[in-house]
Write a protein that holds these residues in place. Structure first.
Motif, PDB file in Angstrom:
ATOM      1  N   VAL A   1       0.824  -1.227   0.000  1.00 38.10           N
ATOM      2  CA  VAL A   1       0.000   0.000   0.000  1.00 38.10           C
ATOM      3  C   VAL A   1       0.852   1.269   0.000  1.00 38.10           C
ATOM      4  CG1 VAL A   1      -1.998  -1.099   1.078  1.00 38.10           C
ATOM      5  CG2 VAL A   1      -0.360   0.102   2.530  1.00 38.10           C
ATOM      6  N   LEU A   2       2.101   1.158   0.468  1.00 39.06           N
ATOM      7  CA  LEU A   2       2.962   2.348   0.481  1.00 39.06           C
ATOM      8  C   LEU A   2       3.818   2.454  -0.784  1.00 39.06           C
ATOM      9  CD1 LEU A   2       4.204   2.558   4.201  1.00 39.06           C
ATOM     10  CD2 LEU A   2       2.198   3.612   3.152  1.00 39.06           C
ATOM     11  N   SER A   3       3.607   1.569  -1.738  1.00 35.33           N
ATOM     12  CA  SER A   3       4.432   1.620  -2.951  1.00 35.33           C
ATOM     13  C   SER A   3       4.099   2.899  -3.726  1.00 35.33           C
ATOM     14  CB  SER A   3       4.179   0.388  -3.822  1.00 35.33           C
ATOM     15  OG  SER A   3       2.927   0.519  -4.438  1.00 35.33           O
ATOM     16  N   PRO A   4       5.068   3.406  -4.514  1.00 42.41           N
ATOM     17  CA  PRO A   4       4.852   4.684  -5.206  1.00 42.41           C
ATOM     18  C   PRO A   4       3.636   4.664  -6.130  1.00 42.41           C
ATOM     19  CG  PRO A   4       7.146   3.971  -5.383  1.00 42.41           C
ATOM     20  CD  PRO A   4       6.402   2.856  -4.725  1.00 42.41           C
TER      21      PRO A   4
ATOM     22  N   PRO B   1      -0.568   6.936  -3.929  1.00 38.88           N
ATOM     23  CA  PRO B   1      -1.340   8.134  -4.297  1.00 38.88           C
ATOM     24  C   PRO B   1      -2.826   7.832  -4.502  1.00 38.88           C
ATOM     25  CG  PRO B   1       0.680   7.986  -5.579  1.00 38.88           C
ATOM     26  CD  PRO B   1       0.535   6.690  -4.853  1.00 38.88           C
ATOM     27  N   VAL B   2      -3.118   6.666  -5.081  1.00 39.10           N
ATOM     28  CA  VAL B   2      -4.518   6.308  -5.327  1.00 39.10           C
ATOM     29  C   VAL B   2      -5.198   5.981  -4.000  1.00 39.10           C
ATOM     30  CG1 VAL B   2      -6.030   4.689  -6.544  1.00 39.10           C
ATOM     31  CG2 VAL B   2      -3.794   5.322  -7.534  1.00 39.10           C
ATOM     32  N   LEU B   3      -4.520   5.114  -3.205  1.00 35.23           N
ATOM     33  CA  LEU B   3      -5.133   4.674  -1.947  1.00 35.23           C
ATOM     34  C   LEU B   3      -5.264   5.829  -0.954  1.00 35.23           C
ATOM     35  CD1 LEU B   3      -3.322   1.236  -1.546  1.00 35.23           C
ATOM     36  CD2 LEU B   3      -5.687   1.655  -2.243  1.00 35.23           C
ATOM     37  N   ARG B   4      -4.341   6.762  -1.053  1.00 35.78           N
ATOM     38  CA  ARG B   4      -4.400   7.920  -0.145  1.00 35.78           C
ATOM     39  C   ARG B   4      -5.727   8.653  -0.326  1.00 35.78           C
ATOM     40  NH1 ARG B   4      -2.677  13.184  -1.443  1.00 35.78           N
ATOM     41  NH2 ARG B   4      -2.627  14.485   0.400  1.00 35.78           N
ATOM     42  N   ARG B   5      -6.090   8.814  -1.586  1.00 36.86           N
ATOM     43  CA  ARG B   5      -7.361   9.508  -1.852  1.00 36.86           C
ATOM     44  C   ARG B   5      -8.554   8.639  -1.457  1.00 36.86           C
ATOM     45  NH1 ARG B   5      -4.331  11.184  -6.261  1.00 36.86           N
ATOM     46  NH2 ARG B   5      -5.164   9.580  -7.629  1.00 36.86           N
ATOM     47  N   ALA B   6      -8.327   7.315  -1.457  1.00 33.08           N
ATOM     48  CA  ALA B   6      -9.440   6.411  -1.143  1.00 33.08           C
ATOM     49  C   ALA B   6      -9.559   6.148   0.368  1.00 33.08           C
ATOM     50  CB  ALA B   6      -9.247   5.095  -1.894  1.00 33.08           C
ATOM     51  N   GLY B   7      -8.752   6.831   1.183  1.00 31.95           N
ATOM     52  CA  GLY B   7      -8.938   6.701   2.640  1.00 31.95           C
ATOM     53  C   GLY B   7      -7.872   5.874   3.348  1.00 31.95           C
ATOM     54  N   LEU B   8      -6.746   5.621   2.678  1.00 30.60           N
ATOM     55  CA  LEU B   8      -5.685   4.825   3.326  1.00 30.60           C
ATOM     56  C   LEU B   8      -5.226   5.421   4.666  1.00 30.60           C
ATOM     57  CD1 LEU B   8      -3.656   2.417   3.101  1.00 30.60           C
ATOM     58  CD2 LEU B   8      -2.078   4.021   2.013  1.00 30.60           C
ATOM     59  N   PRO B   9      -5.000   6.755   4.752  1.00 26.65           N
ATOM     60  CA  PRO B   9      -4.532   7.299   6.032  1.00 26.65           C
ATOM     61  C   PRO B   9      -5.467   6.945   7.191  1.00 26.65           C
ATOM     62  CG  PRO B   9      -4.283   8.944   4.311  1.00 26.65           C
ATOM     63  CD  PRO B   9      -5.053   7.803   3.713  1.00 26.65           C
ATOM     64  N   ARG B  10      -6.778   6.956   6.899  1.00 31.99           N
ATOM     65  CA  ARG B  10      -7.753   6.629   7.961  1.00 31.99           C
ATOM     66  C   ARG B  10      -7.591   5.170   8.391  1.00 31.99           C
ATOM     67  NH1 ARG B  10     -12.853   5.965   6.215  1.00 31.99           N
ATOM     68  NH2 ARG B  10     -12.379   7.299   4.426  1.00 31.99           N
ATOM     69  N   LEU B  11      -7.416   4.290   7.391  1.00 38.25           N
ATOM     70  CA  LEU B  11      -7.262   2.861   7.695  1.00 38.25           C
ATOM     71  C   LEU B  11      -6.002   2.588   8.501  1.00 38.25           C
ATOM     72  CD1 LEU B  11      -8.044   0.739   4.517  1.00 38.25           C
ATOM     73  CD2 LEU B  11      -8.941   0.486   6.838  1.00 38.25           C
TER      74      LEU B  11
END
Ligand SMILES: Cc1cc2nc3c(=O)[nH]c(=O)nc-3n(C[C@H](O)[C@H](O)[C@H](O)COP(=O)(O)O)c2cc1C
Length: 323
Positions: A207-210, A214-224
């Protein structure tokens, strides 16, 4: 001063703690003294833009050097000489007698960061006192709070951290999530140190790959990701906050790093480990909220936040470049 004697002690010097385990310190042997400096490649400009954690780590390293030299019977002192342009903190110099300290090289070797579960229970007053007196002797203060009061701030701080691409990529550069990583035994944060199982380590790397981040960040990764560490402070335990003197200059932060090291050693001797949660004071909003909670006038005075307790399992030993 026989510099060869100091060189032989380097593996113990290197057991000092540093943010992301970057081991930013350098030693330059210069005839009658050993200069302590830092390598900018091991600073964390995104996560630590003011250099607070860099200087705390350099102070911890300085204190470790003095303790280890004293334990070896070497009369070595520290001459402060902070110089930002030359990336110098000061020098180890010959002294009349060994540094006076209750701590030993064995204490230095035994100390470790504990990101493990802690046994329930608030810190006993004597244990808190052992940490607090180290700060007071240096003009600083240690405040304690029940863990649960900080759970919300930790969640907000983690969301902030994982939502910041520069901070997240910098962290990723110091993650060693597989024993096959060529730097696994050298530096950074290993899957073991972070207590990640194989699937979790692989998942985090993915999930932290370049590409994905960026995609997952917008999809709520930081919250997860923030939710994943939510339980960390949801228990009956204590958090300690080191509050530095007002207007602490950079050399003062080096001195505070020395205090931090003595506190962590004192706690370790009493069977406790610490788990720093610097993200709470890295994010401006959570730092300000914590300062208000503690009634501290200037949020910049908050230098360190750590969860403390008796580990329910032994924390793993972290990697070092000099062994
Ligand atoms: C100034 C400073 C800040 C730190 N901040 C964090 C932190 O926010 N989170 C964390 O898990 N560890 C933090 N650490 C702990 C380091 O990651 C740890 O010292 C390093 O990985 C080496 O491991 P050891 O302490 O077990 O030797 C910090 C350490 C220092 C000195």
């Amino acid at each position: 001063m026989n510099l060869g004697d100091l060189r032989a002690l380097e593996p113990d010097f290197w057991r000092a703690p540093s943010a992301h385990n970057t081991q930013p310190w350098t030693l330059r042997y210069r005839g009658d003294r050993v200069e302590i400096g830092w390598d900018p490649a091991c600073a964390l400009p995104a996560a630590d833009p003011t250099g607070r954690d860099l200087r705390l780590g350099l102070g911890a390293f300085t204190e470790t050097c003095l303790i280890v030299c004293a334990d070896a019977g070497l009369p070595v002192g520290f001459r402060p000489g902070y110089d930002r342009a030359r990336r110098l903190v000061g020098a180890l110099v010959a002294a009349g007698e060994p540094y006076a300290t209750p701590f030993t090289a064995d204490d230095v070797r035994a100390r470790r960061t504990g990101r493990v579960p802690y046994r329930p229970g608030r810190l006993d007053d004597a244990v808190f006192g052992a940490a607090a007196e180290q700060a007071e002797a240096a003009g600083a203060r240690t405040l304690r709070l029940p863990c649960r009061r900080l759970a919300g701030l930790l969640y907000d701080a983690d969301r902030h951290m994982f939502g910041d691409p520069a901070v997240t990529f910098e962290l990723r550069a110091w993650l060693r999530l597989s024993p096959r990583d060529p730097r696994y035994g050298l530096d950074g944060l290993t899957d073991r140190a972070l207590r990640l199982g194989r699937a979790e380590a692989l998942g985090l790397r993915a999930v932290l790959s370049p590409r994905a981040y960026p995609v997952l960040r917008r999809a709520g990764l930081p919250r997860l990701l923030a939710a994943a560490s939510r339980g960390l402070l949801d228990h009956d335990g204590d958090v300690l906050v080191l509050v530095g003197p007002a207007g602490c200059p950079p050399e003062g932060e080096i001195a505070m790093g020395r205090v931090l090291m003595r506190q962590w050693l004192a706690l370790s001797r009493l069977g406790h480990t610490v788990h720093p949660l610097s993200q709470i004071i890295d994010a401006p909003a959570t730092r300000a909220a914590l300062a208000r909670m503690l009634d501290v006038d200037d949020p910049a005075r908050l230098l360190s936040v750590v969860r403390v307790g008796r580990p329910a399992e032994p924390p793993p030993r972290s990697a070092r470049r000099v062994r």
